[in-house]
Design a protein around this motif. Structure first.
Motif, PDB file in Angstrom:
ATOM      1  N   LEU A 274       0.839  -1.192   0.000  1.00 24.94           N
ATOM      2  CA  LEU A 274       0.000   0.000   0.000  1.00 24.94           C
ATOM      3  C   LEU A 274       0.873   1.240   0.000  1.00 24.94           C
ATOM      4  CD1 LEU A 274      -1.884  -2.257   1.343  1.00 24.94           C
ATOM      5  CD2 LEU A 274      -3.129  -0.354   2.331  1.00 24.94           C
ATOM      6  N   GLY A 275       0.518   2.207  -0.848  1.00 22.25           N
ATOM      7  CA  GLY A 275       1.224   3.475  -0.878  1.00 22.25           C
ATOM      8  C   GLY A 275       0.695   4.436   0.175  1.00 22.25           C
ATOM      9  N   ASP A 276       1.296   5.621   0.242  1.00 19.84           N
ATOM     10  CA  ASP A 276       0.890   6.615   1.235  1.00 19.84           C
ATOM     11  C   ASP A 276      -0.287   7.430   0.708  1.00 19.84           C
ATOM     12  OD1 ASP A 276       1.998   8.283  -0.645  1.00 19.84           O
ATOM     13  OD2 ASP A 276       3.795   8.743   0.516  1.00 19.84           O
ATOM     14  N   HIS A 277      -0.585   8.558   1.381  1.00 22.48           N
ATOM     15  CA  HIS A 277      -1.761   9.358   1.031  1.00 22.48           C
ATOM     16  C   HIS A 277      -1.650   9.953  -0.364  1.00 22.48           C
ATOM     17  CE1 HIS A 277      -3.388   8.956   5.011  1.00 22.48           C
ATOM     18  NE2 HIS A 277      -2.286   9.414   5.567  1.00 22.48           N
ATOM     19  N   ASP A 278      -0.448  10.186  -0.844  1.00 24.93           N
ATOM     20  CA  ASP A 278      -0.271  10.753  -2.175  1.00 24.93           C
ATOM     21  C   ASP A 278      -0.231   9.691  -3.269  1.00 24.93           C
ATOM     22  OD1 ASP A 278      -0.137  13.321  -1.090  1.00 24.93           O
ATOM     23  OD2 ASP A 278       2.013  13.129  -0.704  1.00 24.93           O
ATOM     24  N   HIS A 279      -0.158   8.417  -2.875  1.00 23.10           N
ATOM     25  CA  HIS A 279      -0.107   7.310  -3.838  1.00 23.10           C
ATOM     26  C   HIS A 279      -1.023   6.202  -3.310  1.00 23.10           C
ATOM     27  CE1 HIS A 279       3.776   9.474  -3.871  1.00 23.10           C
ATOM     28  NE2 HIS A 279       3.694   9.351  -5.189  1.00 23.10           N
ATOM     29  N   ARG A 280      -2.313   6.423  -3.438  1.00 22.46           N
ATOM     30  CA  ARG A 280      -3.293   5.554  -2.786  1.00 22.46           C
ATOM     31  C   ARG A 280      -3.626   4.347  -3.663  1.00 22.46           C
ATOM     32  NH1 ARG A 280      -8.215   9.141  -1.472  1.00 22.46           N
ATOM     33  NH2 ARG A 280      -8.930   7.197  -0.496  1.00 22.46           N
ATOM     34  N   TYR A 281      -2.616   3.574  -3.943  1.00 18.04           N
ATOM     35  CA  TYR A 281      -2.803   2.375  -4.755  1.00 18.04           C
ATOM     36  C   TYR A 281      -2.571   1.140  -3.903  1.00 18.04           C
ATOM     37  CZ  TYR A 281      -2.184   5.949  -8.330  1.00 18.04           C
ATOM     38  OH  TYR A 281      -2.295   7.088  -9.076  1.00 18.04           O
ATOM     39  N   VAL A 282      -3.212   0.055  -4.301  1.00 20.56           N
ATOM     40  CA  VAL A 282      -3.061  -1.242  -3.634  1.00 20.56           C
ATOM     41  C   VAL A 282      -2.563  -2.230  -4.678  1.00 20.56           C
ATOM     42  CG1 VAL A 282      -4.200  -3.066  -2.312  1.00 20.56           C
ATOM     43  CG2 VAL A 282      -4.973  -0.695  -2.078  1.00 20.56           C
ATOM     44  N   VAL A 283      -1.406  -2.820  -4.435  1.00 23.78           N
ATOM     45  CA  VAL A 283      -0.808  -3.768  -5.379  1.00 23.78           C
ATOM     46  C   VAL A 283      -0.606  -5.099  -4.677  1.00 23.78           C
ATOM     47  CG1 VAL A 283       1.311  -4.342  -6.610  1.00 23.78           C
ATOM     48  CG2 VAL A 283       0.293  -2.087  -6.894  1.00 23.78           C
ATOM     49  N   TYR A 284      -1.164  -6.144  -5.275  1.00 29.15           N
ATOM     50  CA  TYR A 284      -0.952  -7.503  -4.793  1.00 29.15           C
ATOM     51  C   TYR A 284       0.109  -8.182  -5.650  1.00 29.15           C
ATOM     52  CZ  TYR A 284      -5.338  -6.905  -2.203  1.00 29.15           C
ATOM     53  OH  TYR A 284      -6.324  -6.459  -1.362  1.00 29.15           O
ATOM     54  N   HIS A 285       0.821  -9.109  -5.026  1.00 27.56           N
ATOM     55  CA  HIS A 285       1.886  -9.826  -5.730  1.00 27.56           C
ATOM     56  C   HIS A 285       1.863 -11.283  -5.280  1.00 27.56           C
ATOM     57  CE1 HIS A 285       6.345 -10.857  -6.359  1.00 27.56           C
ATOM     58  NE2 HIS A 285       5.790 -10.794  -7.557  1.00 27.56           N
ATOM     59  N   PHE A 286       1.900 -12.182  -6.240  1.00 27.31           N
ATOM     60  CA  PHE A 286       1.856 -13.616  -5.938  1.00 27.31           C
ATOM     61  C   PHE A 286       3.258 -14.215  -5.967  1.00 27.31           C
ATOM     62  CE2 PHE A 286       1.798 -17.997  -7.529  1.00 27.31           C
ATOM     63  CZ  PHE A 286       1.062 -18.612  -6.519  1.00 27.31           C
ATOM     64  N   THR A 287       3.577 -15.026  -4.967  1.00 28.45           N
ATOM     65  CA  THR A 287       4.831 -15.774  -4.936  1.00 28.45           C
ATOM     66  C   THR A 287       4.527 -17.232  -4.601  1.00 28.45           C
ATOM     67  OG1 THR A 287       5.229 -15.291  -2.588  1.00 28.45           O
ATOM     68  CG2 THR A 287       6.162 -13.770  -4.203  1.00 28.45           C
ATOM     69  N   GLU A 288       5.463 -18.100  -4.932  1.00 24.78           N
ATOM     70  CA  GLU A 288       5.255 -19.533  -4.710  1.00 24.78           C
ATOM     71  C   GLU A 288       5.592 -19.952  -3.286  1.00 24.78           C
ATOM     72  OE1 GLU A 288       7.183 -21.862  -7.704  1.00 24.78           O
ATOM     73  OE2 GLU A 288       6.759 -20.381  -9.279  1.00 24.78           O
ATOM     74  N   ASP A 289       6.230 -19.088  -2.503  1.00 27.75           N
ATOM     75  CA  ASP A 289       6.546 -19.425  -1.117  1.00 27.75           C
ATOM     76  C   ASP A 289       6.598 -18.125  -0.314  1.00 27.75           C
ATOM     77  OD1 ASP A 289       9.066 -18.208  -1.638  1.00 27.75           O
ATOM     78  OD2 ASP A 289       9.846 -20.118  -2.373  1.00 27.75           O
ATOM     79  N   ARG A 290       7.005 -18.248   0.965  1.00 31.94           N
ATOM     80  CA  ARG A 290       7.038 -17.077   1.838  1.00 31.94           C
ATOM     81  C   ARG A 290       8.466 -16.599   2.093  1.00 31.94           C
ATOM     82  NH1 ARG A 290       5.225 -15.927   8.054  1.00 31.94           N
ATOM     83  NH2 ARG A 290       4.361 -13.844   7.696  1.00 31.94           N
ATOM     84  N   SER A 291       9.357 -16.906   1.220  1.00 34.69           N
ATOM     85  CA  SER A 291      10.724 -16.441   1.403  1.00 34.69           C
ATOM     86  C   SER A 291      10.791 -14.931   1.198  1.00 34.69           C
ATOM     87  CB  SER A 291      11.658 -17.153   0.421  1.00 34.69           C
ATOM     88  OG  SER A 291      11.375 -16.751  -0.911  1.00 34.69           O
TER      89      SER A 291
END
Length: 523
Positions: A274-291
């Motif tokens: 999540l960005g701050d108040h001036d960059h109010r975007y939500v970006v999800y990212h998929f990975t194959e593990d939790r490293s």
């Protein structure tokens, strides 16, 4: 030392040694039982209990008399031996919300339905003159018009010169989201929003389309979503780039089951940024593990504050000093809350301190303080509370509890991450906790209960991209269906150098500006 039942060592010293060993064993067993009982209570609470961590303020008064006096800064510190707790400041009664039905939104289309008097009832009963209209009574009623599927027949007439018998001309074909494909942009947007914003799995949508008389197998709509993600990925990349320009980024992750046809079943992760108040975007990212590879990839080149939980996978990001770790008091508070059943006095004492910190954050929100004012408030009131809490944890409690006990682990967590936990005091734009990113994970958790798993690694990537657009639209009060329908219809012909125009907030701003211009022209 082992003995058989009924046999005891002959000498006293050996008996004492045996008793000491038995006492140590009993202490270990009691500690293990306490730990297992605590784990059982937490599992039962997660399964059947309430999720909120709120406590009765009067209960906290029993354990934090001097804390309240120190936090209010209105009276000298109360002695711990004082018999009378300070009276809490009288709270103003909450404003009562107005009753009655809310007016219907003005932007909804109005369809008049006339209920007129029959012609034979118009003559006056006294003189026979036909009565004239003097007014009307209007009542608005909200109705639902079911959605429907339509077939658009795109007709392109051909023109030719009669004299030359040639020079044929025809309008250019409109660009489709899928070249020569069946779905229009509105249908693709509807499927995407239904799954990734409204959590409706594709197999349920398959049944809905069947009721409309159209067979759309879930594999077909799944392929559509993959194409949709490919088309929208440039916008996702711009959102990611702009998030890295933020002063602070919040992040979290959650597991997602993947049933990949090649590698089989495994547990992947969906991360959110999540960005701050001036960059109010939500970006999800998929990975194959939790490293830590996923955060390192997404935050490469970033400089600023990163607010996250205490997961060790983020530690590598803080080694060069360009990214500063900001802790989450929500996680610290949760550990003390979970320990309240095993050590009520200490747990409630810590919860009272933390409650004062959150009261100050609520005060800043109620007064609508800007970043500078909130920073000043924290320096004046929050910092003294944190100093007293740190002193209490260091000198009074850490040496009095077992490290592996619930309260010991809570105290250890707070002390081990103290630098990150108090870092929110450095700037007014920093938050006291990572609640925003946890709330951004709720759509994933709700959707996961419906669609259960991702069908492949590519499916995880598709979910990440489409959820990024849908969640960002919802946070910005943008209609995701209208947005995706318009963007999908224009993406194939939109210049790549102007891709930022299609960001949800800028798309909405341009749309509102166009509506204002049209209104002025109509006037």
């Amino acid at each position: 030392m082992t003995t058989t039942p009924g046999e005891l060592p002959p000498d006293l010293e050996t008996c004492h040694q045996l008793i000491r060993e038995l006492l140590d064993s009993l202490a270990e067993q009691a500690h293990l039982n306490e730990k297992l009982q605590h784990q059982l209570e937490q599992l039962l609470r997660q399964r059947y209990g309430r999720k909120t961590e709120k406590l009765d303020p009067a209960q906290l008064l029993l354990f934090a008399r001097e804390i309240l006096a120190a936090g209010q800064n209105t009276a000298p510190e109360t002695s711990p031996s004082s018999d009378t707790p300070p009276a809490p400041a009288p709270s103003s009664p909450p404003e009562k919300s107005g009753h009655g039905r809310k007016p219907l939104p003005a932007n909804l289309p109005r369809r008049p339905v006339l209920h007129d008097v029959a012609a034979e009832d118009l003559p006056c009963p006294d003189c026979g003159t036909v009565r004239v209209k003097i007014g009307e009574v209007v009542r608005e009623q909200l109705e639902y018009v079911p959605a429907s599927l339509v077939v658009l027949k795109h007709i392109r007439p051909k023109y030719a010169c009669k004299c030359c018998e040639g020079n044929i001309i025809i309008a250019e074909r409109l660009a489709d989201p899928i070249e020569k494909g069946l779905p229009g942009p509105g249908l693709m947007a509807q499927v995407a929003v239904s799954k990734y914003a409204d959590h409706l799995p594709l197999y349920r949508q398959e049944g809905i389309f069947r009721r409309h008389g159209v067979e759309l197998p879930r594999q077909t709509t799944c392929d559509w979503m993959a194409v949709c993600a490919d088309l929208l990925e440039p916008i996702w990349k711009v959102m990611h780039r702009l998030i890295l320009e933020s002063k602070v980024v919040q992040t979290d992750d959650t597991p997602v089951t993947v049933l990949d046809p090649v590698v089989g079943r495994f547990i992947g992760r969906l991360w959110v940024y999540l960005g701050d108040h001036d960059h109010r975007y939500v970006v999800y990212h998929f990975t194959e593990d939790r490293s830590g590879d996923g955060p390192q990839q997404m935050l490469k080149g970033y400089e600023g504050y990163l607010q996250a939980d205490a997961y060790s996978g983020y530690d590598f990001l803080f080694t060069d000093g360009k990214i500063h770790e900001v802790g989450c008091w929500m996680h610290a508070r949760r550990k003390f809350y979970e320990a309240r059943t095993t050590d009520p006095p200490r747990a409630h004492q810590a919860l009272a301190w933390i409650s004062l910190l959150y009261d100050l954050e609520d005060e800043a929100k109620e007064k609508q303080l800007n970043d500078a004012q909130r920073h000043a408030l924290r320096q004046e009131k929050s910092r003294p509370i944190l100093m007293k809490l740190k002193e209490w944890l260091d000198h009074d409690e850490q040496q009095k509890v077992l490290p592996k006990s619930p309260i010991g682990e809570a105290i250890g967590y707070a002390l081990n991450h103290w630098g990150a936990l108090e870092r929110y005091l450095e700037a007014g734009f920093l938050e006291i906790d990572n609640g925003a990113s946890e709330r951004a994970m709720k759509p994933v958790a709700i959707g996961r209960k419906n669609w259960l798993f991702a069908g492949s690694k590519a499916g995880g990537r598709t979910a990440a991209i489409l959820m990024s657009l849908c969640t960002t639209c919802k946070n910005l009060k943008v209609d995701p269906l209208a947005y995706l329908t318009d963007v999908l219809s224009r993406l194939s012909t939109h210049p790549a150098r102007r891709i930022e125009e299609l960001l949800p907030d800028r798309w909405q701003a341009m749309r509102e500006a166009a509506a204002i211009v049209e209104g002025d022209q109509a006037d």
